[in-house]
Motif scaffolding. Structure first.
Motif, PDB file in Angstrom:
ATOM      1  N   SER A  99       0.834  -1.188   0.000  1.00  0.00           N
ATOM      2  CA  SER A  99       0.000   0.000   0.000  1.00  0.00           C
ATOM      3  C   SER A  99       0.874   1.244   0.000  1.00  0.00           C
ATOM      4  O   SER A  99       2.063   1.182   0.335  1.00  0.00           O
ATOM      5  CB  SER A  99      -0.932   0.040   1.226  1.00  0.00           C
ATOM      6  OG  SER A  99      -0.195   0.266   2.417  1.00  0.00           O
TER       7      SER A  99
ATOM      8  N   THR B 290      -5.155   6.691   0.317  1.00  0.00           N
ATOM      9  CA  THR B 290      -4.467   5.410   0.423  1.00  0.00           C
ATOM     10  C   THR B 290      -4.789   4.587  -0.812  1.00  0.00           C
ATOM     11  O   THR B 290      -5.945   4.575  -1.266  1.00  0.00           O
ATOM     12  CB  THR B 290      -4.905   4.646   1.685  1.00  0.00           C
ATOM     13  OG1 THR B 290      -4.503   5.381   2.842  1.00  0.00           O
ATOM     14  CG2 THR B 290      -4.278   3.252   1.732  1.00  0.00           C
TER      15      THR B 290
ATOM     16  N   ASP C  98      -4.201   0.672  -2.486  1.00  0.00           N
ATOM     17  CA  ASP C  98      -3.761  -0.711  -2.323  1.00  0.00           C
ATOM     18  C   ASP C  98      -4.606  -1.580  -3.242  1.00  0.00           C
ATOM     19  O   ASP C  98      -5.241  -1.085  -4.182  1.00  0.00           O
ATOM     20  CB  ASP C  98      -3.843  -1.159  -0.859  1.00  0.00           C
ATOM     21  CG  ASP C  98      -5.233  -0.993  -0.250  1.00  0.00           C
ATOM     22  OD1 ASP C  98      -6.243  -1.021  -0.995  1.00  0.00           O
ATOM     23  OD2 ASP C  98      -5.335  -0.835   0.980  1.00  0.00           O
TER      24      ASP C  98
ATOM     25  N   THR D 172      -7.561   1.326  -6.670  1.00  0.00           N
ATOM     26  CA  THR D 172      -6.762   0.261  -7.281  1.00  0.00           C
ATOM     27  C   THR D 172      -6.039   0.716  -8.548  1.00  0.00           C
ATOM     28  O   THR D 172      -4.930   0.247  -8.828  1.00  0.00           O
ATOM     29  CB  THR D 172      -7.646  -0.956  -7.594  1.00  0.00           C
ATOM     30  OG1 THR D 172      -8.750  -0.547  -8.415  1.00  0.00           O
ATOM     31  CG2 THR D 172      -8.184  -1.574  -6.311  1.00  0.00           C
TER      32      THR D 172
ATOM     33  N   PHE E 123      -3.045   2.506  -7.445  1.00  0.00           N
ATOM     34  CA  PHE E 123      -2.065   1.545  -6.936  1.00  0.00           C
ATOM     35  C   PHE E 123      -1.344   0.860  -8.091  1.00  0.00           C
ATOM     36  O   PHE E 123      -0.129   0.623  -8.032  1.00  0.00           O
ATOM     37  CB  PHE E 123      -2.761   0.514  -6.049  1.00  0.00           C
ATOM     38  CG  PHE E 123      -1.816  -0.381  -5.297  1.00  0.00           C
ATOM     39  CD1 PHE E 123      -0.773   0.142  -4.550  1.00  0.00           C
ATOM     40  CD2 PHE E 123      -1.975  -1.763  -5.342  1.00  0.00           C
ATOM     41  CE1 PHE E 123       0.104  -0.689  -3.855  1.00  0.00           C
ATOM     42  CE2 PHE E 123      -1.105  -2.599  -4.654  1.00  0.00           C
ATOM     43  CZ  PHE E 123      -0.069  -2.060  -3.905  1.00  0.00           C
TER      44      PHE E 123
END
Length: 467
Positions: free
Chosen positions: A170, A182, A184, A189, A192
């Motif tokens: 993450s 955030t 992860d 996604t 990420f």
């Protein structure tokens, strides 16, 4: 003509607002600490920001970015400051310095580690090795975790455990608009996917979470060294030998003049050599058996491949790439060490004519190649090797010649190139950046850039323009 710090008049109201909302250091060109704080690893880069903001946390980063948006200043972001082309600083702009963010938290039960954006590889390794654990990272301890990871992260554990991005769980990231998100496998996604190879194009990552693996603390590693006259035979042997080695073994072939290091007998200092530097991420006795054919290839000039601490392996290149030396890099991937590629590799080794210029040929494959190409933004998973020509001098004297050697070496390999590792790119234009990712991934990265940074605030990087 570039803008320098002396040309920039900072808006007083905007600066007052920043000062009132900033808990770290704000350094101007007139401040005594300015010259020390503006320096980056590559001594060939000499730039003077209008303001250096040494952040202590997310609030400082958000305040600095708000100041940049209000004033229109160019933004550079520095973690470890190891960017070869100097993207981690700027002339006349705002340098967001993350070097004070040094937090590292290891969870030995879950085998994870959280590292803030100012952490260096050596600092991360020291904390994880206290528990006999490591995450794949680079090969020089004073490299920043942030820049290395965001570009992919190749190193001595990659064939066994994958790249740094393959072990990233993450990130916390501050966007151009100052939002903390955030990303992860479950949240944000697509972001990420993009930060796993797409560099600093989408925001400032403030914290990384990595998966850890049992490593060492002692493992068989180090160089076996022969005179450069052995390069032709060695490379042909090496090409055949690595076809059958296990994933635990990662190697690099290096040609250079032997440096004046304490581990090198004085009579060999300055001697042109070819070496294979190896790391076996497994039991010592298994590694010694796998490495035996290499050691038996021909009587070596020096055999320094032996059981050693993982931390010692990680710092082995530090003395060859110190802060302040002048560097120019050109790099490319190749699919295989064909006879033609070997001939060029030998020729470029023999063309080295200075004590600090060198080049490694990194062995890829293994776990790197087993990750689906579309799983992360990182490109080049099907390549066999990465060439990295580094022209280097102590200072300005002789630097143009060594820069030309690196460029000419890269040009000689042009017909055989299959891509490039984005962290090894200089300022080479959008076509080269596209070649690092491939057309489909590059277009996907552009769409992500348009979403998170449509004004291209974060453009001092291997830039993926939103246009």
């Amino acid at each position: 003509m570039s803008t320098t710090a002396a040309d920039v008049h900072l808006d007083p109201a905007a600066l007052d607002a920043l000062v009132s909302d900033f808990h770290g250091e704000l350094i101007r060109p007139a401040d005594p600490a300015f010259d020390a704080r503006r320096k980056v690893w590559n001594g060939a880069i000499d730039r003077r920001p209008a303001l250096i903001a040494r952040c202590t946390g997310v609030a400082d980063i958000r305040a600095a970015l708000a100041f940049a948006r209000r004033t229109g200043l160019t933004v550079a972001v520095r973690g470890g400051g190891h960017s070869f082309p100097g993207h981690s600083t700027c002339d006349g702009g705002l340098l967001v310095d993350l070097g004070l963010l040094k937090g590292v938290r290891v969870d030995p039960v879950r085998r994870t580690v959280r590292a803030q954006a100012g952490v260096l590889l050596g600092e991360l390794d020291r904390e994880t090795q206290a528990f006999g654990l490591a995450t794949p990272s680079g090969i020089v301890t004073h490299t920043g975790v942030a820049g290395l990871t965001l570009g992919g992260g190749i190193g001595w554990l990659m064939r066994k455990y994958g790249l740094s991005v393959d072990n990233l769980l993450s990130v916390d990231l501050v966007t151009a608009e100052g939002e903390l998100v955030t990303a992860d496998e479950e949240a944000n996604t697509e972001l990420f996917w993009g930060v796993r190879g797409g560099g600093g194009n989408f925001g400032i990552v403030t914290e990384f979470e990595f998966r850890l693996h049992p490593v060492g603390p002692i493992l068989p590693a180090g160089p076996v060294i022969w005179p450069m006259e052995s390069a032709v035979d060695l490379l042909h042997f090496y090409r055949d030998w690595i076809t059958a080695v296990p994933d635990e073994l990662t190697t690099a072939v290096i040609q250079r003049w032997l440096p004046p290091l304490p581990t090198i007998p004085a009579e060999h200092h300055g001697r042109p050599v070819v070496m294979v530097l190896a790391c076996y991420a497994g039991p010592i006795e298994d590694g010694e058996r796998v490495l035996a054919p290499l050691k038996a290839f021909a009587p070596p000039l020096l055999d320094l491949c032996a059981p050693r601490p993982y931390l010692a392996l990680q710092s082995m290149f530090d003395a060859s790439y110190p802060h302040g030396r002048w560097y120019h890099m050109r790099s490319c991937d190749v699919d295989e060490l064909s006879d033609e590629v070997i001939d060029i590799a030998v020729e470029r080794g023999r063309a080295i004519n200075a004590p600090w210029s060198s080049y490694p040929i990194f062995q890829l494959g293994g776990a790197v190649a087993r990750v689906a190409p579309e799983a992360t933004a990182f490109g080049g998973r099907s390549s066999g090797h990465t060439f990295n020509f580094v022209g280097s001098t102590v200072g300005a004297e002789g630097f143009p010649e060594q820069r030309d050697w690196a460029r000419q070496s890269w040009q000689r390999l042009a017909p055989h190139q299959s891509g490039v590792y984005v962290n090894f790119l200089s300022d080479e234009g959008e076509d080269r950046i596209r070649s690092a990712y491939g057309a489909a991934a590059f277009d996907r990265l552009k769409a992500l850039k348009r979403h998170y940074d449509p004004a291209n605030l974060f453009h001092l990087n291997q830039n993926i323009s939103p246009a």
